[in-house]
Design an enzyme around this catalytic site. Structure first.
Site, PDB file in Angstrom:
ATOM      1  N   ASP A   1       0.855  -1.181   0.000  1.00 27.63           N
ATOM      2  CA  ASP A   1       0.000   0.000   0.000  1.00 27.63           C
ATOM      3  C   ASP A   1       0.895   1.237   0.000  1.00 27.63           C
ATOM      4  O   ASP A   1       2.103   1.143  -0.230  1.00 27.63           O
ATOM      5  CB  ASP A   1      -0.947  -0.017   1.205  1.00 27.63           C
ATOM      6  CG  ASP A   1      -0.227   0.140   2.538  1.00 27.63           C
ATOM      7  OD1 ASP A   1       1.023   0.140   2.573  1.00 27.63           O
ATOM      8  OD2 ASP A   1      -0.914   0.267   3.558  1.00 27.63           O
ATOM      9  N   HIS A   2       0.299   2.386   0.275  1.00 27.53           N
ATOM     10  CA  HIS A   2       1.053   3.648   0.272  1.00 27.53           C
ATOM     11  C   HIS A   2       2.221   3.645   1.256  1.00 27.53           C
ATOM     12  O   HIS A   2       3.271   4.198   0.969  1.00 27.53           O
ATOM     13  CB  HIS A   2       0.118   4.827   0.570  1.00 27.53           C
ATOM     14  CG  HIS A   2      -0.556   4.720   1.891  1.00 27.53           C
ATOM     15  ND1 HIS A   2      -1.707   3.965   2.072  1.00 27.53           N
ATOM     16  CD2 HIS A   2      -0.256   5.243   3.105  1.00 27.53           C
ATOM     17  CE1 HIS A   2      -2.074   4.037   3.336  1.00 27.53           C
ATOM     18  NE2 HIS A   2      -1.207   4.801   3.984  1.00 27.53           N
TER      19      HIS A   2
ATOM     20  N   SER B   1       3.395  -1.591   9.208  1.00 24.71           N
ATOM     21  CA  SER B   1       3.979  -2.502  10.195  1.00 24.71           C
ATOM     22  C   SER B   1       4.210  -3.902   9.644  1.00 24.71           C
ATOM     23  O   SER B   1       4.985  -4.668  10.201  1.00 24.71           O
ATOM     24  CB  SER B   1       3.061  -2.612  11.416  1.00 24.71           C
ATOM     25  OG  SER B   1       1.876  -3.331  11.078  1.00 24.71           O
TER      26      SER B   1
ATOM     27  N   GLU C   1      -0.943  -6.728   6.864  1.00 25.27           N
ATOM     28  CA  GLU C   1      -0.664  -7.363   5.585  1.00 25.27           C
ATOM     29  C   GLU C   1      -0.543  -8.877   5.751  1.00 25.27           C
ATOM     30  O   GLU C   1      -1.092  -9.648   4.959  1.00 25.27           O
ATOM     31  CB  GLU C   1       0.609  -6.773   4.974  1.00 25.27           C
ATOM     32  CG  GLU C   1       0.468  -5.326   4.552  1.00 25.27           C
ATOM     33  CD  GLU C   1       0.459  -4.308   5.700  1.00 25.27           C
ATOM     34  OE1 GLU C   1       0.025  -3.162   5.470  1.00 25.27           O
ATOM     35  OE2 GLU C   1       0.888  -4.640   6.831  1.00 25.27           O
TER      36      GLU C   1
ATOM     37  N   HIS D   1      11.807 -23.587   9.417  1.00 30.83           N
ATOM     38  CA  HIS D   1      10.845 -24.318  10.246  1.00 30.83           C
ATOM     39  C   HIS D   1       9.405 -24.221   9.744  1.00 30.83           C
ATOM     40  O   HIS D   1       8.648 -25.174   9.887  1.00 30.83           O
ATOM     41  CB  HIS D   1      10.871 -23.803  11.690  1.00 30.83           C
ATOM     42  CG  HIS D   1      12.138 -24.135  12.406  1.00 30.83           C
ATOM     43  ND1 HIS D   1      12.258 -24.014  13.770  1.00 30.83           N
ATOM     44  CD2 HIS D   1      13.345 -24.582  11.973  1.00 30.83           C
ATOM     45  CE1 HIS D   1      13.476 -24.370  14.143  1.00 30.83           C
ATOM     46  NE2 HIS D   1      14.159 -24.714  13.065  1.00 30.83           N
ATOM     47  N   ASN D   2       9.035 -23.073   9.192  1.00 28.99           N
ATOM     48  CA  ASN D   2       7.633 -22.839   8.820  1.00 28.99           C
ATOM     49  C   ASN D   2       7.386 -22.845   7.324  1.00 28.99           C
ATOM     50  O   ASN D   2       6.242 -22.732   6.903  1.00 28.99           O
ATOM     51  CB  ASN D   2       7.146 -21.504   9.403  1.00 28.99           C
ATOM     52  CG  ASN D   2       7.404 -21.411  10.888  1.00 28.99           C
ATOM     53  OD1 ASN D   2       8.157 -20.547  11.324  1.00 28.99           O
ATOM     54  ND2 ASN D   2       6.820 -22.301  11.666  1.00 28.99           N
TER      55      ASN D   2
ATOM     56  N   ARG E   1       7.719   1.004   7.799  1.00 26.98           N
ATOM     57  CA  ARG E   1       7.968   2.156   8.672  1.00 26.98           C
ATOM     58  C   ARG E   1       9.038   1.871   9.721  1.00 26.98           C
ATOM     59  O   ARG E   1       9.402   2.754  10.479  1.00 26.98           O
ATOM     60  CB  ARG E   1       6.667   2.584   9.342  1.00 26.98           C
ATOM     61  CG  ARG E   1       5.686   3.193   8.363  1.00 26.98           C
ATOM     62  CD  ARG E   1       4.472   3.786   9.046  1.00 26.98           C
ATOM     63  NE  ARG E   1       3.629   4.426   8.055  1.00 26.98           N
ATOM     64  CZ  ARG E   1       2.307   4.330   8.020  1.00 26.98           C
ATOM     65  NH1 ARG E   1       1.675   3.614   8.934  1.00 26.98           N
ATOM     66  NH2 ARG E   1       1.618   4.948   7.085  1.00 26.98           N
TER      67      ARG E   1
END
Length: 152
Positions: free
Chosen positions: A8-9, A68, A72, A101-102, A112
């Site tokens: 996004d922005h 952050s 998302e 692992h995942n 940010r």
């Protein structure tokens, strides 16, 4: 490797730099947007496109960006077979563990909280790190997939 990207922005400028970095590294990049800076856009519009593509194209991975990275990743993890992990700074062990692992197939970055250099290093490390294939990790991922099926 085929890499879908979206932001996004809040992640737009860093996404543009990562697209160039990925292309320079020889990756096939599919940019799902945003394609222009628009302060009023909404991250689910772009992240859902990346997550759907990765869900359907199991040989591909995704890199998504937002302020952050948290929202998302929440959007991305709604799609079957998607395992999105979040990074917004700190020890790089979390990046390698998310792959080893995942078997994370989407990396969500908090634009940010990290700069261009750290973002490039992180994406590079994430793409170079393979899934360990250990039985205990396969078993756990299978349980996640089973929960996904049950919850629907």
């Amino acid at each position: 490797m085929k890499v879908y990207v979206g932001a996004d922005h809040a992640g737009f400028e860093l996404k543009q730099k990562l697209v160039a970095y990925l292309k320079e590294g020889g990756h096939q990049v599919v940019d799902e947007g945003a394609h222009e800076l628009n302060e009023g856009d909404d991250y689910p519009d772009f992240i859902a496109l990346v997550a759907k593509a990765v869900s359907l194209d199991t040989d591909a991975v995704g890199v998504i960006l937002g302020g952050s990275g948290q929202g998302e990743a929440i959007v991305a993890n709604r799609f079957p077979g998607v395992r999105a992990s979040v990074y917004y700074g700190g020890p790089k062990d979390i990046i390698t563990l998310s792959r080893e692992h995942n078997d994370a197939n989407i990396l969500s970055l908090g634009a940010r909280f990290i700069g261009e250099k750290e973002a490039k290093e992180t994406v590079g490390l994430w793409l170079r790190t393979p899934f360990s294939g250990e039985e205990r990790h396969k078993r756990r991922i299978k349980k996640i997939d089973d929960i996904e099926t049950y919850a629907r």
